[in-house]
Design a protein around this motif. Structure first.
Motif, PDB file in Angstrom:
ATOM      1  N   ARG A 220     -29.650   0.181  84.713  1.00 28.85           N
ATOM      2  CA  ARG A 220     -29.113   1.214  85.594  1.00 28.85           C
ATOM      3  C   ARG A 220     -29.240   2.597  84.963  1.00 28.85           C
ATOM      4  NH1 ARG A 220     -24.857  -3.062  86.592  1.00 28.85           N
ATOM      5  NH2 ARG A 220     -25.338  -3.824  88.688  1.00 28.85           N
ATOM      6  N   ASP A 221     -29.292   3.606  85.826  1.00 28.97           N
ATOM      7  CA  ASP A 221     -29.318   4.981  85.338  1.00 28.97           C
ATOM      8  C   ASP A 221     -27.894   5.471  85.103  1.00 28.97           C
ATOM      9  OD1 ASP A 221     -28.243   5.577  87.829  1.00 28.97           O
ATOM     10  OD2 ASP A 221     -30.123   6.372  88.645  1.00 28.97           O
ATOM     11  N   GLY A 222     -27.779   6.754  84.726  1.00 32.75           N
ATOM     12  CA  GLY A 222     -26.477   7.299  84.403  1.00 32.75           C
ATOM     13  C   GLY A 222     -25.511   7.305  85.561  1.00 32.75           C
ATOM     14  N   ALA A 223     -26.044   7.273  86.794  1.00 33.77           N
ATOM     15  CA  ALA A 223     -25.185   7.267  87.983  1.00 33.77           C
ATOM     16  C   ALA A 223     -24.822   5.858  88.426  1.00 33.77           C
ATOM     17  CB  ALA A 223     -25.883   8.004  89.125  1.00 33.77           C
ATOM     18  N   GLY A 224     -25.296   4.846  87.684  1.00 31.20           N
ATOM     19  CA  GLY A 224     -24.980   3.472  88.032  1.00 31.20           C
ATOM     20  C   GLY A 224     -25.909   2.840  89.043  1.00 31.20           C
ATOM     21  N   HIS A 225     -27.029   3.507  89.368  1.00 27.45           N
ATOM     22  CA  HIS A 225     -27.982   2.950  90.331  1.00 27.45           C
ATOM     23  C   HIS A 225     -28.969   2.019  89.623  1.00 27.45           C
ATOM     24  CE1 HIS A 225     -27.079   6.955  92.464  1.00 27.45           C
ATOM     25  NE2 HIS A 225     -26.344   6.007  93.021  1.00 27.45           N
ATOM     26  N   ASP A 226     -29.330   0.945  90.306  1.00 25.69           N
ATOM     27  CA  ASP A 226     -30.329   0.028  89.765  1.00 25.69           C
ATOM     28  C   ASP A 226     -31.686   0.725  89.699  1.00 25.69           C
ATOM     29  OD1 ASP A 226     -28.443  -1.952  89.604  1.00 25.69           O
ATOM     30  OD2 ASP A 226     -29.052  -2.957  91.461  1.00 25.69           O
ATOM     31  N   VAL A 227     -32.253   0.814  88.506  1.00 27.99           N
ATOM     32  CA  VAL A 227     -33.588   1.380  88.327  1.00 27.99           C
ATOM     33  C   VAL A 227     -34.622   0.270  88.348  1.00 27.99           C
ATOM     34  CG1 VAL A 227     -35.084   2.649  86.743  1.00 27.99           C
ATOM     35  CG2 VAL A 227     -32.700   3.345  87.028  1.00 27.99           C
ATOM     36  N   CYS A 228     -34.315  -0.807  87.639  1.00 28.69           N
ATOM     37  CA  CYS A 228     -35.213  -1.952  87.587  1.00 28.69           C
ATOM     38  C   CYS A 228     -34.404  -3.137  87.091  1.00 28.69           C
ATOM     39  CB  CYS A 228     -36.412  -1.682  86.667  1.00 28.69           C
ATOM     40  SG  CYS A 228     -35.981  -1.507  84.921  1.00 28.69           S
ATOM     41  N   ALA A 229     -35.049  -4.276  86.981  1.00 29.97           N
ATOM     42  CA  ALA A 229     -34.424  -5.456  86.381  1.00 29.97           C
ATOM     43  C   ALA A 229     -35.367  -5.989  85.318  1.00 29.97           C
ATOM     44  CB  ALA A 229     -34.153  -6.525  87.433  1.00 29.97           C
ATOM     45  N   VAL A 230     -34.791  -6.487  84.241  1.00 25.77           N
ATOM     46  CA  VAL A 230     -35.591  -7.120  83.193  1.00 25.77           C
ATOM     47  C   VAL A 230     -35.309  -8.618  83.239  1.00 25.77           C
ATOM     48  CG1 VAL A 230     -33.798  -6.599  81.466  1.00 25.77           C
ATOM     49  CG2 VAL A 230     -36.097  -7.217  80.719  1.00 25.77           C
ATOM     50  N   SER A 231     -36.389  -9.410  83.263  1.00 32.27           N
ATOM     51  CA  SER A 231     -36.280 -10.863  83.394  1.00 32.27           C
ATOM     52  C   SER A 231     -36.909 -11.555  82.191  1.00 32.27           C
ATOM     53  CB  SER A 231     -36.997 -11.362  84.654  1.00 32.27           C
ATOM     54  OG  SER A 231     -36.475 -10.785  85.816  1.00 32.27           O
ATOM     55  N   VAL A 232     -36.277 -12.631  81.768  1.00 33.86           N
ATOM     56  CA  VAL A 232     -36.859 -13.536  80.778  1.00 33.86           C
ATOM     57  C   VAL A 232     -37.218 -14.813  81.517  1.00 33.86           C
ATOM     58  CG1 VAL A 232     -36.511 -14.811  78.634  1.00 33.86           C
ATOM     59  CG2 VAL A 232     -35.489 -12.542  78.915  1.00 33.86           C
ATOM     60  N   VAL A 233     -38.473 -15.226  81.412  1.00 41.16           N
ATOM     61  CA  VAL A 233     -38.990 -16.345  82.201  1.00 41.16           C
ATOM     62  C   VAL A 233     -39.437 -17.455  81.258  1.00 41.16           C
ATOM     63  CG1 VAL A 233     -40.623 -17.031  83.994  1.00 41.16           C
ATOM     64  CG2 VAL A 233     -39.797 -14.671  83.898  1.00 41.16           C
ATOM     65  N   SER A 234     -39.051 -18.687  81.580  1.00 40.14           N
ATOM     66  CA  SER A 234     -39.429 -19.828  80.758  1.00 40.14           C
ATOM     67  C   SER A 234     -39.813 -20.999  81.651  1.00 40.14           C
ATOM     68  CB  SER A 234     -38.269 -20.212  79.822  1.00 40.14           C
ATOM     69  OG  SER A 234     -38.697 -21.159  78.854  1.00 40.14           O
ATOM     70  N   HIS A 235     -40.018 -22.151  81.029  1.00 38.41           N
ATOM     71  CA  HIS A 235     -40.416 -23.353  81.752  1.00 38.41           C
ATOM     72  C   HIS A 235     -39.445 -24.465  81.407  1.00 38.41           C
ATOM     73  CE1 HIS A 235     -42.898 -26.894  82.867  1.00 38.41           C
ATOM     74  NE2 HIS A 235     -43.321 -26.078  83.812  1.00 38.41           N
ATOM     75  N   THR A 236     -39.260 -25.394  82.324  1.00 38.62           N
ATOM     76  CA  THR A 236     -38.298 -26.472  82.107  1.00 38.62           C
ATOM     77  C   THR A 236     -38.686 -27.384  80.952  1.00 38.62           C
ATOM     78  OG1 THR A 236     -39.427 -27.691  83.891  1.00 38.62           O
ATOM     79  CG2 THR A 236     -37.393 -26.512  84.462  1.00 38.62           C
ATOM     80  N   SER A 237     -39.923 -27.311  80.498  1.00 40.70           N
ATOM     81  CA  SER A 237     -40.298 -28.064  79.298  1.00 40.70           C
ATOM     82  C   SER A 237     -39.676 -27.453  78.049  1.00 40.70           C
ATOM     83  CB  SER A 237     -41.821 -28.095  79.148  1.00 40.70           C
ATOM     84  OG  SER A 237     -42.344 -26.779  79.021  1.00 40.70           O
ATOM     85  N   ARG A 238     -39.193 -26.199  78.178  1.00 37.24           N
ATOM     86  CA  ARG A 238     -38.567 -25.515  77.050  1.00 37.24           C
ATOM     87  C   ARG A 238     -37.068 -25.298  77.269  1.00 37.24           C
ATOM     88  NH1 ARG A 238     -41.583 -22.519  73.550  1.00 37.24           N
ATOM     89  NH2 ARG A 238     -40.192 -20.704  73.634  1.00 37.24           N
TER      90      ARG A 238
END
Length: 575
Positions: A220-238
């Motif tokens: 989020r930015d200083g005003a609390g608005h969503d700028v982007c999202a960061v995702s961590v992606v994996s596989h069920t084998s892990r």
């Protein structure tokens, strides 16, 4: 993605509307489409489509292959303008890269795009099963972890638009990158929105496809608005979804805090810059030496292939200037910044204020620009204009049309290779048909010390890397002419670095002569080499220098121009 069709405003630029419709149709077709098919896809007259394609070709954004129109990497300038102006890859990309390295998992940055989620940065771990999304790809908000985070802040109008889209396109035909079978994602969406609003993070437990799990947090930015999202992606084998959450959430929170600090402390926009990431996903060169041939990576005042350059030199009677000028306004955001007033955009585009204003009205109507008071900004929708499909290109695919041009100029085979250990490996080739020809295919490997491309690639290593190679290489004579002395090879590599090319005369095989030049990324590192190979009876060594080196340098320069545009925010595979 389906949008309500509204009539364009009176001041809209018709040729720009029609031109972008053709570009969009080509993008939906993965960058290649027959001209007759484009006429059917767009509902435009054949003459109109022909003029748009001619304009794109003059600008360097398109080439003709038989009956097909094919988008070129130069068109990625439009998407680059959005990514540069957003500053997200530049400011947050290095933090995402570091997180991926620490966790040994794929990491992505995504932004909200209407009722969808658009990827703007990807760090993919190379595994047998890995994430197949690319920068520019759009998925429905209900699919994946970031969409629930963004939807937690939706208005009732936003939710109504989402429901209308779901009813109009239940099969998600407007999202071609999405695997089938996402009904489960839509059914659980409201529940996941509530959980995301409560928890501040969102899980994807195989919503996009079986085996894929992810966790995302908003930045989020200083005003609390969503700028982007960061995702961590994996596989069920892990990981299961729960174990992924437990394993990465603390480190993900730390990264989000660092990202928000980076956004809050960023200085004023200072013009277009790329990321610090390499233009290719891996390379055999490091530290790059300075070659005698000037790099084509220097930014010209009026870049060749740009709309301004085309108008300056004249595109002929079929050239649609108002379309080209609209593209100039799009790319001007890369110079003017994230939000810019009309005057700044007109100055950056080199256009009159009235012309720029009409283009902005048109682009805002089409959804590529958003106006906020006196300021304008690009929307992520600009990435729909060919960026997503072109971001899938590999370096060999970028090189192939230029190698074909080179082979046509010299009437001999043209190839590209990269370093693979102490060997070179061919990754692209355009052979010529002769009674006596050099039989080599992509994947073929030869010792680097005895080949022209190998010597160019070795000369591009750092001094330490070059010395290490010479200390370990087992240079054996392949013909009576093969240079095997480490001292002589060192001198040859020094000379190659000074000259900017290497000529190898019957050292790999009797009767085979070849000459090669380097291909460098945006940072100046040598990532590949291009060569022309011929039978020694075709030309003397001096004739090869005089007649082959100039077109060879031109082909490498053309490849570099495309590589520098395509690799600015995307890691391009070497093969």
């Amino acid at each position: 993605m389906t949008d309500a069709i509204t009539a364009p405003p009176e001041e809209a630029v018709g040729p720009l509307v029609r031109g972008l419709a053709v570009v969009r149709a080509l993008a939906v077709a993965r960058g290649r489409r027959g001209v007759s098919d484009l006429v059917r896809d767009t509902g435009l007259a054949r003459s109109t489509v022909d003029r748009v394609l001619h304009t794109l070709a003059v600008l360097g954004h398109l080439r003709q292959e038989g009956r097909d129109a094919v988008l070129t990497p130069a068109l990625m300038e439009l998407g680059n303008a959005y990514l540069a102006a957003s500053r997200l890859p530049a400011l947050l990309g290095p933090l995402a890269d570091r997180l991926a390295g620490e966790l040994d998992e794929s990491v992505s940055l995504a932004v909200p795009d209407r009722d969808g989620t658009r990827f703007v940065h990807q760090v993919t771990r190379r595994r047998a099963m890995s994430v197949a999304f690319h920068v520019g790809d759009l998925i429905p908000a209900e699919s994946g972890a970031p969409g629930a985070l963004f939807a937690a802040g939706w208005t009732e109008d936003d939710r109504r638009r989402w429901r209308l889209r779901r009813s109009a396109d239940p099969g998600d035909a407007a999202f071609p990158v999405l695997p089938g079978g996402v009904e489960r994602a839509a059914a659980s969406f409201e529940q996941r929105i509530a959980a995301a609003g409560r928890d501040g993070w969102s899980l994807d437990d195989q919503l996009i496809e079986p085996g894929l799990v992810a966790i995302a947090m908003p930045v989020r930015d200083g005003a609390g608005h969503d700028v982007c999202a960061v995702s961590v992606v994996s596989h069920t084998s892990r990981h299961s979804a729960a174990s992924l959450r437990d394993a990465v959430l603390p480190r993900l929170r730390e990264t989000v805090t660092a990202m928000e600090a980076a956004l809050s402390t960023a200085g004023p926009y200072s013009g277009p810059v790329g990321t610090t990431s390499p233009a290719v996903s891996s390379s055999g060169a490091a530290g790059g030496a300075s070659f005698g041939v000037p790099s084509s990576g220097a930014v010209a005042a009026v870049p060749a292939g740009s709309p301004a350059h085309a108008e300056k030199r004249g595109g002929g009677p079929e050239f649609v200037e108002s379309f080209a000028r609209g593209l100039r306004v799009l790319t001007a955001f890369g110079e003017a910044g994230p939000q810019a007033p009309l005057t700044a955009l007109a100055e950056a585009a080199g256009l009159a204020r009235a012309t720029t204003r009409r283009a902005l009205i048109t682009l805002e109507h089409l959804g590529y620009v958003a106006g906020e008071g006196r300021l304008f900004r690009l929307t992520p929708r600009v990435l729909d204009l060919g960026f997503a499909c072109l971001s899938r290109l590999t370096l060999p695919q970028i090189a192939q049309p230029h190698l074909a041009w080179l082979a046509g100029q010299v009437h001999d085979s043209a190839s590209m290779a990269v370093l693979a250990g102490d060997d070179i490996q061919y990754v692209a080739r355009v052979p010529t048909v002769r009674i006596m020809s050099v039989d080599i295919t992509p994947g073929t490997r030869f010792p680097a010390y005895a080949t022209s491309m190998g010597r160019v690639l070795l000369a591009g290593l750092s001094p330490a890397g070059r010395a290490a190679f010479l200390a370990r290489v087992d240079a054996r004579p392949l013909t009576r002419r093969t240079v095997t002395s480490a001292k002589r090879l060192a001198a040859i590599l020094d000379q190659t670095a000074r000259d900017g090319y290497a000529l190898v005369d019957q050292e790999l095989e009797e009767g085979l002569r070849s000459v090669a030049v380097p291909v460098r990324d945006r940072a100046g590192a040598v990532v590949a080499a291009v060569n022309v190979s011929m039978h020694a009876s075709r030309r003397t060594a001096e004739q090869a220098r005089q007649t082959v080196v100039p077109p060879l340098c031109e082909a490498a320069s053309r490849i570099e121009r495309d590589l520098h545009v395509a690799g600015r925010f995307v890691r391009l595979p070497l093969g």
